[in-house]
Design an enzyme around this catalytic site. Structure first.
Site, mmCIF file in Angstrom:
data_model
loop_
_atom_site.group_PDB
_atom_site.id
_atom_site.type_symbol
_atom_site.label_atom_id
_atom_site.label_comp_id
_atom_site.label_asym_id
_atom_site.label_seq_id
_atom_site.Cartn_x
_atom_site.Cartn_y
_atom_site.Cartn_z
ATOM 1 N N GLY A 71 49.682 33.133 24.124
ATOM 2 C CA GLY A 71 49.473 31.955 23.279
ATOM 3 C C GLY A 71 49.464 30.664 24.079
ATOM 4 O O GLY A 71 48.707 29.732 23.784
ATOM 5 N N CYS A 72 50.293 30.608 25.098
ATOM 6 C CA CYS A 72 50.396 29.415 25.932
ATOM 7 C C CYS A 72 49.148 29.242 26.791
ATOM 8 O O CYS A 72 48.660 28.129 26.975
ATOM 9 C CB CYS A 72 51.639 29.491 26.817
ATOM 10 S SG CYS A 72 53.169 29.718 25.884
ATOM 11 N N SER A 73 48.639 30.333 27.325
ATOM 12 C CA SER A 73 47.480 30.282 28.222
ATOM 13 C C SER A 73 46.141 30.249 27.494
ATOM 14 O O SER A 73 45.196 29.641 27.978
ATOM 15 C CB SER A 73 47.491 31.487 29.164
ATOM 16 O OG SER A 73 48.541 31.377 30.089
#
Length: 157
Positions: free
Chosen positions: A47-49
């Site tokens: 989700g962060c990347s």
């Protein structure tokens, strides 16, 4: 501990940029500036990347043309990991990638979350706007990890 809120002063805590030798005090760098700070549960996580960091890269010029001096990403990772993640996404000059290796900042703002699959104590996913070191807005994901209110397009500068 009480979660930081709008109107609070950002705590004076050292984070790290690129290496353990490069200490960055978040209160010091926010003096006389408008900063957008967003935090993620972990560098290189899906989700962060795939969504969170890219949303800030997409909106970087809009945020800065709206008066933001700096965009800062914080994660409970070591500085080498944050540097490598930033290099992968070409964040240099756009987003400062700051490591909170012992979760000192995350604990000081009381926005931690226990995520055993990611190694235990991590940061909740959130964003905030700081003006001269004061929290002007704070957007904490309701479940701590989702992607609803902390994305770049939700920031009001």
């Amino acid at each position: 501990m009480v979660q930081i809120k709008e109107g609070d002063q950002i705590p004076s805590v050292e984070l790290f940029e690129d290496s353990p030798a490069n200490k960055i005090n978040i209160a010091d760098i926010s003096k006389n500036k408008k900063i957008v700070l967003f935090a993620v549960p972990g560098a290189f996580t899906p989700g962060c990347s795939k969504t969170h960091l890219p949303s800030y890269l997409e909106k970087e010029k809009d945020l800065k043309s709206g008066g933001v001096d700096e965009i800062v990403c914080v994660s409970v990772n070591d500085p080498f990991v944050m540097s490598a993640w930033g290099n992968q996404f070409n964040t240099k000059g756009k987003i400062r990638m700051l490591a909170d290796p012992n979760a000192a900042f995350t604990k000081a703002v009381d926005l931690s979350l226990d995520l055993p699959p990611l190694g235990g104590l991590r940061s909740k996913r959130y964003s905030m706007v700081l003006e001269n070191g004061v929290v002007k807005s704070l957007n904490v994901e309701p479940d701590g990890t989702g992607l609803s209110c902390s994305l770049a397009d939700r920031i009001k500068v």
